[in-house]
Write an enzyme that holds these catalytic residues in place. Structure first.
Site, PDB file in Angstrom:
ATOM      1  N   GLU A 393      28.229 -68.078  57.398  1.00 23.96           N
ATOM      2  CA  GLU A 393      27.238 -68.746  56.551  1.00 23.96           C
ATOM      3  C   GLU A 393      27.813 -70.064  56.052  1.00 23.96           C
ATOM      4  O   GLU A 393      28.962 -70.119  55.617  1.00 23.96           O
ATOM      5  CB  GLU A 393      26.943 -67.785  55.386  1.00 23.96           C
ATOM      6  CG  GLU A 393      26.297 -68.367  54.187  1.00 23.96           C
ATOM      7  CD  GLU A 393      26.329 -67.376  53.004  1.00 23.96           C
ATOM      8  OE1 GLU A 393      26.340 -66.143  53.199  1.00 23.96           O
ATOM      9  OE2 GLU A 393      26.355 -67.860  51.858  1.00 23.96           O
ATOM     10  N   HIS A 479      29.362 -58.028  50.241  1.00 25.87           N
ATOM     11  CA  HIS A 479      28.561 -57.140  51.090  1.00 25.87           C
ATOM     12  C   HIS A 479      29.183 -55.751  51.236  1.00 25.87           C
ATOM     13  O   HIS A 479      29.573 -55.362  52.341  1.00 25.87           O
ATOM     14  CB  HIS A 479      28.401 -57.750  52.486  1.00 25.87           C
ATOM     15  CG  HIS A 479      27.758 -59.096  52.517  1.00 25.87           C
ATOM     16  ND1 HIS A 479      27.838 -59.946  53.615  1.00 25.87           N
ATOM     17  CD2 HIS A 479      26.994 -59.745  51.601  1.00 25.87           C
ATOM     18  CE1 HIS A 479      27.154 -61.053  53.366  1.00 25.87           C
ATOM     19  NE2 HIS A 479      26.648 -60.966  52.146  1.00 25.87           N
ATOM     20  N   ASN A 517      24.139 -61.108  56.739  1.00 29.52           N
ATOM     21  CA  ASN A 517      23.923 -60.731  55.338  1.00 29.52           C
ATOM     22  C   ASN A 517      22.966 -59.524  55.307  1.00 29.52           C
ATOM     23  O   ASN A 517      21.988 -59.496  56.048  1.00 29.52           O
ATOM     24  CB  ASN A 517      23.328 -61.912  54.582  1.00 29.52           C
ATOM     25  CG  ASN A 517      24.048 -63.205  54.922  1.00 29.52           C
ATOM     26  OD1 ASN A 517      24.081 -63.595  56.082  1.00 29.52           O
ATOM     27  ND2 ASN A 517      24.632 -63.836  53.946  1.00 29.52           N
TER      28      ASN A 517
HETATM   29  P1  FAE Z   1      22.157 -53.073  44.808  1.00 29.07           P
HETATM   30  O1  FAE Z   1      21.237 -54.210  45.067  1.00 29.07           O
HETATM   31  O2  FAE Z   1      23.576 -53.362  44.461  1.00 29.07           O
HETATM   32  O3  FAE Z   1      21.489 -52.203  43.639  1.00 29.07           O
HETATM   33  C1  FAE Z   1      22.128 -51.108  43.041  1.00 29.07           C
HETATM   34  C2  FAE Z   1      21.637 -50.999  41.605  1.00 29.07           C
HETATM   35  O4  FAE Z   1      22.007 -49.721  41.083  1.00 29.07           O
HETATM   36  C3  FAE Z   1      22.251 -52.037  40.666  1.00 29.07           C
HETATM   37  O5  FAE Z   1      21.235 -52.638  39.902  1.00 29.07           O
HETATM   38  C4  FAE Z   1      23.216 -51.213  39.799  1.00 29.07           C
HETATM   39  O6  FAE Z   1      23.365 -51.735  38.488  1.00 29.07           O
HETATM   40  C5  FAE Z   1      22.542 -49.862  39.784  1.00 29.07           C
HETATM   41  N1  FAE Z   1      23.455 -48.728  39.590  1.00 29.07           N
HETATM   42  C6  FAE Z   1      24.607 -48.492  40.244  1.00 29.07           C
HETATM   43  N2  FAE Z   1      25.149 -47.315  39.845  1.00 29.07           N
HETATM   44  C7  FAE Z   1      24.311 -46.810  38.891  1.00 29.07           C
HETATM   45  C8  FAE Z   1      24.349 -45.638  38.081  1.00 29.07           C
HETATM   46  N3  FAE Z   1      25.350 -44.737  38.189  1.00 29.07           N
HETATM   47  N4  FAE Z   1      23.337 -45.438  37.191  1.00 29.07           N
HETATM   48  C9  FAE Z   1      22.324 -46.347  37.088  1.00 29.07           C
HETATM   49  N5  FAE Z   1      22.257 -47.482  37.827  1.00 29.07           N
HETATM   50  C10 FAE Z   1      23.231 -47.708  38.735  1.00 29.07           C
HETATM   51  O7  FAE Z   1      22.193 -52.061  46.024  1.00 29.07           O
HETATM   52  N6  FAE Z   1      22.869 -60.217  50.864  1.00 29.07           N
HETATM   53  C11 FAE Z   1      22.030 -60.862  51.709  1.00 29.07           C
HETATM   54  O8  FAE Z   1      21.403 -60.224  52.561  1.00 29.07           O
HETATM   55  N7  FAE Z   1      21.868 -62.232  51.622  1.00 29.07           N
HETATM   56  C12 FAE Z   1      22.573 -62.984  50.717  1.00 29.07           C
HETATM   57  O9  FAE Z   1      22.396 -64.216  50.669  1.00 29.07           O
HETATM   58  C13 FAE Z   1      23.471 -62.327  49.845  1.00 29.07           C
HETATM   59  N8  FAE Z   1      24.225 -63.028  48.946  1.00 29.07           N
HETATM   60  C14 FAE Z   1      24.973 -62.343  48.022  1.00 29.07           C
HETATM   61  C15 FAE Z   1      25.632 -63.061  47.013  1.00 29.07           C
HETATM   62  C16 FAE Z   1      26.299 -62.378  46.000  1.00 29.07           C
HETATM   63  C17 FAE Z   1      27.009 -63.141  44.917  1.00 29.07           C
HETATM   64  C18 FAE Z   1      26.323 -60.949  45.995  1.00 29.07           C
HETATM   65  C19 FAE Z   1      27.027 -60.178  44.915  1.00 29.07           C
HETATM   66  C20 FAE Z   1      25.695 -60.236  47.008  1.00 29.07           C
HETATM   67  C21 FAE Z   1      25.020 -60.922  48.021  1.00 29.07           C
HETATM   68  N9  FAE Z   1      24.336 -60.232  49.020  1.00 29.07           N
HETATM   69  C22 FAE Z   1      23.555 -60.908  49.925  1.00 29.07           C
HETATM   70  C23 FAE Z   1      24.431 -58.771  49.139  1.00 29.07           C
HETATM   71  C24 FAE Z   1      23.167 -58.036  48.651  1.00 29.07           C
HETATM   72  O10 FAE Z   1      22.787 -58.495  47.378  1.00 29.07           O
HETATM   73  C25 FAE Z   1      23.452 -56.531  48.644  1.00 29.07           C
HETATM   74  O11 FAE Z   1      23.751 -56.140  49.975  1.00 29.07           O
HETATM   75  C26 FAE Z   1      22.284 -55.718  48.132  1.00 29.07           C
HETATM   76  O12 FAE Z   1      21.955 -56.065  46.816  1.00 29.07           O
HETATM   77  C27 FAE Z   1      22.599 -54.233  48.203  1.00 29.07           C
HETATM   78  O13 FAE Z   1      21.405 -53.520  47.950  1.00 29.07           O
HETATM   79  P2  FAE Z   1      21.464 -52.019  47.451  1.00 29.07           P
HETATM   80  O14 FAE Z   1      20.076 -51.519  47.308  1.00 29.07           O
HETATM   81  O15 FAE Z   1      22.396 -51.266  48.335  1.00 29.07           O
END
Ligand code: FAE
Length: 540
Positions: A393, A479, A517
């Site tokens: 990227e 990721h 991503n």
């Molecule tokens: P996620 O979105 O992390 O959601 C999990 C949720 O569960 C969170 O809100 C937590 O606070 C909550 N949680 C966790 N444990 C508990 C618990 N015990 N009790 C209650 N709540 C809980 O998971 N991906 C892309 O495809 N494109 C991008 O451009 C990209 N850029 C990124 C930039 C940054 C800075 C970061 C950090 C990540 C980036 N990602 C990107 C990765 C992407 O955001 C990530 O793969 C997804 O958000 C993961 O989705 P999930 O549903 O697995």
């Protein structure tokens, strides 16, 4: 692209806004009308986490008429602070930036080796967390919308051949014909106008990196995004408040970003069947004698203090705490004996998507521009190079002055995997990823960027990732993937092996690497799981 908002969607957004204005930690259509609803101790379905996997589960359950409770440990990001903004900026972070920290921990630690990037802050449930393990730290979003609140919005569909390699039991035609298009439509994916891209100062940094790649004979490709590019053009024209053009991204975007609270979650709340509780961290999961699930959640206040615990019961339990959150809950449940029939694959198959960040120093005549949009729109695509597959990227580094740095987040085909284990004494999980495993990603990124440097007579930047000089940031990932891999810890649809009516819908299903991503893949797999579960498991 103009997205159509349904009446129910608008009702859902109103519920989010009212809950925020009144400081509620429970959000549902009821709160949009009058007072906070009564506590829900038992719900037919509970979803843990409100990121991509959780948002899809909540919407599909709500649409199926199933009363659903979503438990989220972060806060609802909808209330302006004293500066009139919901989120703070990357260049001037305050307590809203990071999850209970006294100092920010930005990915770029230094500039010219100087500690000029991070700031002291007061502890608060801020929107970005950096979770530290022994040799790897993991950035995750915290709040209603999970990672969608902090990510770069790059909405990339993986190559079908690599998807098939990683998910041999999944019907690829069905994924690319049904679930990827469904996910992209719901997420509001759109693309930068190529003419505007070629002419705007805000993407000079991308064009400079594209030329450097072309000089090495490498291909680049545009990638779509969930940031509204129509809005971004207005920002550039000075007719809309700036967000992506004001340096906002990892600590949240005040405008323009189609984060999940504006898409899936608003639609879920609009069904009237979904309630979200915030600042409730699920600590344990067990099963009652009648086969229902029992969850214990800690109530966390703005200082980080646990002010109480609450117990919930449900018939259907959807785990969507992300790769870290879900793996932690399940490994703890297996190893403390609350869900003893979970298999040995729970906790295994984890990887950082081969992430490695690096910077190159351009010649003075190859400028990157003082003005840079924070939303990446292009990648160097060398994945078909069988000897060294890398997708890099082209990342922004918006510092408000010309610095000649080209920044990249390389996604390498690193085959290394690690496992989470339970540390009984600490009551927490450990991640077995090692520095040697990161070195594999670095080796692959180095091969690609050595080629680019050689073709352009340029060098790496040594000053960006702390002291002593570190060229490749190999100790963090954006990721996190795996820990409850599809077809191993679960069946081929995310049903956890050993238990009925227990599901995983998040990034822990992806086996450590997906080559791009990951959020479009996570969303599409969750859509596939929900279609199957609602057709087969919830019928009366
Ligand atoms: P996620 O979105 O992390 O959601 C999990 C949720 O569960 C969170 O809100 C937590 O606070 C909550 N949680 C966790 N444990 C508990 C618990 N015990 N009790 C209650 N709540 C809980 O998971 N991906 C892309 O495809 N494109 C991008 O451009 C990209 N850029 C990124 C930039 C940054 C800075 C970061 C950090 C990540 C980036 N990602 C990107 C990765 C992407 O955001 C990530 O793969 C997804 O958000 C993961 O989705 P999930 O549903 O697995």
């Amino acid at each position: 692209m103009q997205r159509q908002l349904t009446r129910r969607h608008i009702l859902g957004m109103a519920a989010l806004q009212t809950a925020a204005a009144l400081g509620f930690t429970r959000i549902g259509l009821q709160s949009a009308r009058a007072a906070e609803p009564a506590a829900v101790e038992f719900a037919p379905a509970v979803v843990v986490g409100s990121g991509y996997g959780g948002a899809v589960a909540a919407l599909r359950l709500g649409r199926a008429g199933i009363r659903t409770l979503v438990l989220e440990m972060g806060r609802l990001w909808n209330t302006p602070g004293p500066d009139g903004k919901v989120f703070c900026s990357t260049l001037s972070p305050d307590r809203r930036s990071m999850w209970f920290r006294t100092r920010t921990e930005a990915p770029l630690a230094t500039f010219l080796w100087l500690d000029v990037v991070n700031r002291d802050i007061s502890p608060y449930p801020g929107v970005l967390d950096r979770v530290h393990f022994d040799a790897m730290s993991v950035y995750v979003g915290r709040g209603v919308g999970g990672g969608s609140l902090v990510n770069g919005g790059m909405a990339v569909t993986p190559r079908p051949d690599y998807f098939a390699e990683q998910f041999p039991a999944v019907d690829v035609d069905e994924m690319y014909g049904t679930y990827f298009p469904r996910a992209r439509a719901m997420l509001g994916v759109n693309s930068v106008d190529p003419d505007w891209f070629e002419s705007t100062e805000w993407y000079r940094f991308t064009r400079t990196s594209r030329q450097a790649a072309a000089n090495a004979g490498l291909k680049t490709a545009f990638v779509p995004n969930v940031y509204d590019f129509g809005y971004m053009e207005k920002e550039a024209a000075g007719t809309a408040a700036r967000s992506a053009l004001a340096g906002e991204v990892i600590y949240g975007n005040n405008h323009g970003k189609r984060s999940l609270d504006k898409t899936y979650l608003a639609a879920a709340l609009g069904t009237g069947n979904v309630t979200v509780h915030t600042q409730e961290r699920v600590r344990s999961v067990s099963r009652a004698a009648d086969g229902t699930y029992v969850l214990t959640a800690d109530l966390v206040d703005d200082t980080g203090a646990v002010t109480g615990t609450r117990q919930y019961g449900c018939t259907y339990l959807f785990l969507a705490g992300g790769s870290l959150g879900t793996s932690e809950l399940l490994v703890r449940a297996r190893d403390t004996g609350t869900l003893p029939d979970l298999n040995a694959e729970v906790g295994a198959g984890w990887g950082p998507n081969g992430n490695t960040m690096l910077g190159r120093a351009n010649h003075v005549w190859d400028t990157v521009g003082a003005n840079q949009a924070t939303m990446p729109v292009m990648g160097i695509d060398d994945w078909s190079n069988a000897g060294n597959p890398v997708f890099a990227e082209i990342a922004p580094l918006p510092m408000g002055f010309e610095h000649w740095v080209s920044l990249y987040l390389a996604i390498t085909k690193n085959p290394e995997r690690a496992a989470f284990t339970y540390d009984t004494a600490a009551g927490a999980v450990r991640l077995g990823w090692t520095a040697e495993q990161s070195a594999v990603s670095v080796g692959m990124a180095r091969k690609l960027f050595d080629r680019i440097n050689a073709a352009n007579a340029t060098i790496y930047r040594y000053d960006l990732f702390g002291t002593p000089s570190k060229v490749f940031a190999d100790d963090f990932t954006y990721h996190p993937l795996g820990g409850c891999v599809l077809g191993r810890a679960t069946d081929d649809y995310g049903r956890v092996k050993g238990y009925s009516r227990l599901y995983v819908t998040d990034g822990s299903l992806v086996p450590g690497n997906i080559g791009v991503n990951p959020f479009v893949t996570i969303t599409a797999l969750a859509e596939r799981t929900m279609a199957r579960v609602l057709a087969e498991d919830t019928a009366p």
